[in-house]
Enzyme design. Structure first.
Site, PDB file in Angstrom:
ATOM      1  N   LYS A  39      31.587  47.390   4.299  1.00  0.00           N
ATOM      2  CA  LYS A  39      32.951  47.862   4.535  1.00  0.00           C
ATOM      3  C   LYS A  39      32.946  48.976   5.583  1.00  0.00           C
ATOM      4  O   LYS A  39      32.217  49.956   5.471  1.00  0.00           O
ATOM      5  CB  LYS A  39      33.562  48.374   3.232  1.00  0.00           C
ATOM      6  CG  LYS A  39      33.647  47.300   2.145  1.00  0.00           C
ATOM      7  CD  LYS A  39      34.311  47.810   0.895  1.00  0.00           C
ATOM      8  CE  LYS A  39      33.559  48.964   0.268  1.00  0.00           C
ATOM      9  NZ  LYS A  39      34.051  49.306  -1.078  1.00  0.00           N
ATOM     10  N   THR A  74      44.464  56.844   0.192  1.00  0.00           N
ATOM     11  CA  THR A  74      43.496  55.752   0.145  1.00  0.00           C
ATOM     12  C   THR A  74      42.673  55.756  -1.146  1.00  0.00           C
ATOM     13  O   THR A  74      41.619  55.121  -1.213  1.00  0.00           O
ATOM     14  CB  THR A  74      42.545  55.851   1.349  1.00  0.00           C
ATOM     15  OG1 THR A  74      41.909  57.145   1.346  1.00  0.00           O
ATOM     16  CG2 THR A  74      43.295  55.665   2.665  1.00  0.00           C
ATOM     17  N   GLY A  95      41.192  54.699  -4.392  1.00  0.00           N
ATOM     18  CA  GLY A  95      41.030  53.411  -5.061  1.00  0.00           C
ATOM     19  C   GLY A  95      40.889  52.217  -4.143  1.00  0.00           C
ATOM     20  O   GLY A  95      40.934  51.075  -4.616  1.00  0.00           O
ATOM     21  N   THR A  96      40.689  52.440  -2.841  1.00  0.00           N
ATOM     22  CA  THR A  96      40.608  51.297  -1.929  1.00  0.00           C
ATOM     23  C   THR A  96      39.409  50.398  -2.248  1.00  0.00           C
ATOM     24  O   THR A  96      39.534  49.167  -2.255  1.00  0.00           O
ATOM     25  CB  THR A  96      40.519  51.766  -0.464  1.00  0.00           C
ATOM     26  OG1 THR A  96      39.468  52.737  -0.346  1.00  0.00           O
ATOM     27  CG2 THR A  96      41.814  52.378  -0.006  1.00  0.00           C
ATOM     28  N   GLY A  97      38.244  51.006  -2.490  1.00  0.00           N
ATOM     29  CA  GLY A  97      37.063  50.202  -2.772  1.00  0.00           C
ATOM     30  C   GLY A  97      37.187  49.425  -4.070  1.00  0.00           C
ATOM     31  O   GLY A  97      36.825  48.237  -4.134  1.00  0.00           O
ATOM     32  N   CYS A  98      37.688  50.069  -5.095  1.00  0.00           N
ATOM     33  CA  CYS A  98      37.908  49.391  -6.381  1.00  0.00           C
ATOM     34  C   CYS A  98      38.879  48.222  -6.211  1.00  0.00           C
ATOM     35  O   CYS A  98      38.658  47.120  -6.728  1.00  0.00           O
ATOM     36  CB  CYS A  98      38.483  50.368  -7.407  1.00  0.00           C
ATOM     37  SG  CYS A  98      37.498  51.843  -7.702  1.00  0.00           S
TER      38      CYS A  98
END
Length: 277
Positions: free
Chosen positions: A179, A211, A213-216
């Site tokens: 990512k 942003t 919580g974007t990865g979750c």
């Protein structure tokens, strides 16, 4: 209308009391994408948009008990793994997954919160690499996480991202989504690296601090797509489009005083507003 028996996805992760990341973000994402969400809580965090103030670990045996309860009753079609802060928790999750034999598995190696708080102890990194990477059909590290897994500097070019993705494949993962959100440039470029080749996934970079919580959200969106029966590339492309739209709409929300959450229901809430007007 959704089928009365929707596909089920399971998230194994930490709870975010602020509602923007972790288990809460995963369940919101599953619901937004038409998948029924089940959960196994591996840790509780005292957390809001300003940061993480405390972490309370769930006993290893209770993590396994939750997994056994879910797998013995629900037809789980995909598993997403998020924050696991300790070696014992990692081994408990491995044991539960091996007993159940459920696939596919999306592993988001959560190590550092958006606020900068470290969520994974140093001794847990090697355990994660040894016990969960070989089970994962896809891992979704950001640039600092990939660097931590490989004990090297974060990638700064797409060529370096490609090389690190290939190195992570050699550690046992079947595919790697590198990512690029921590990179630079007008586009945020992700690379899906697999033995079959590399898929480049660019998206416009949005100027917002919201942003959290974007990865979750991205990893759970991929798991949702896999639960729906999509092949990996299509599941990743669909999830990338979803998180990009959720980030673009994040400033419509006014949640907290710090790094606010992305808008998980950016497509649904406007429709509800129209119905109510």
């Amino acid at each position: 209308m959704l089928n009365s028996a929707p596909p089920i996805a399971l998230t194994i992760a930490g709870s975010d009391s602020g509602g923007g990341a972790g288990i809460q973000a995963d369940l919101k994402t599953f619901s937004a994408l038409g998948v029924f969400g089940a959960s196994v809580i591996a840790a509780l965090t005292a957390q809001n948009t300003l940061g993480v103030s405390a972490i309370h670990d769930v006993p290893d045996a209770f993590i396994e008990a939750q997994m056994d309860a879910v797998f013995s009753d629900l037809d789980v079609r995909a598993v997403k793994i998020g924050m696991l802060s300790r070696p014992g928790a990692i081994r408990a999750v491995e044991a539960g997954l091996r007993r159940a034999g459920v696939r596919p598995i999306v592993l988001d190696p959560v190590m550092i919160a958006a606020s900068g708080a470290r969520l994974l102890t140093a001794d847990a990194v090697d355990t994660l690499k040894q016990h969960l990477l070989p089970l994962a059909d896809l891992i979704t590290p950001n640039l600092p996480e990939a660097a931590a897994l490989l004990d090297t500097a974060p990638a700064s070019t797409e060529e370096e991202m490609q090389a690190q993705g290939e190195a992570l494949l050699k550690l046992g993962a079947r595919a790697v989504l590198m990512k690029g959100g921590h990179g630079e440039g007008s586009d945020s470029v992700d690379l899906l690296v697999s033995p079959d080749g590399t898929l480049r996934l660019p998206a416009p970079r949005h100027d917002t601090r919201n942003t959290h919580g974007t990865g979750c959200t991205l990893s759970s969106a991929i798991a949702a797509g896999l639960a729906l029966g999509l092949p990996l590339e299509k599941a990743v492309m669909r999830a990338k489009a979803y998180i990009s739209a959720a980030i673009a709409a994040a400033d419509q929300l006014h949640v907290g005083k710090g790094h606010g959450p992305v808008h998980h229901f950016h497509a649904l809430w406007p429709l509800l507003d129209q119905q109510q007007s």
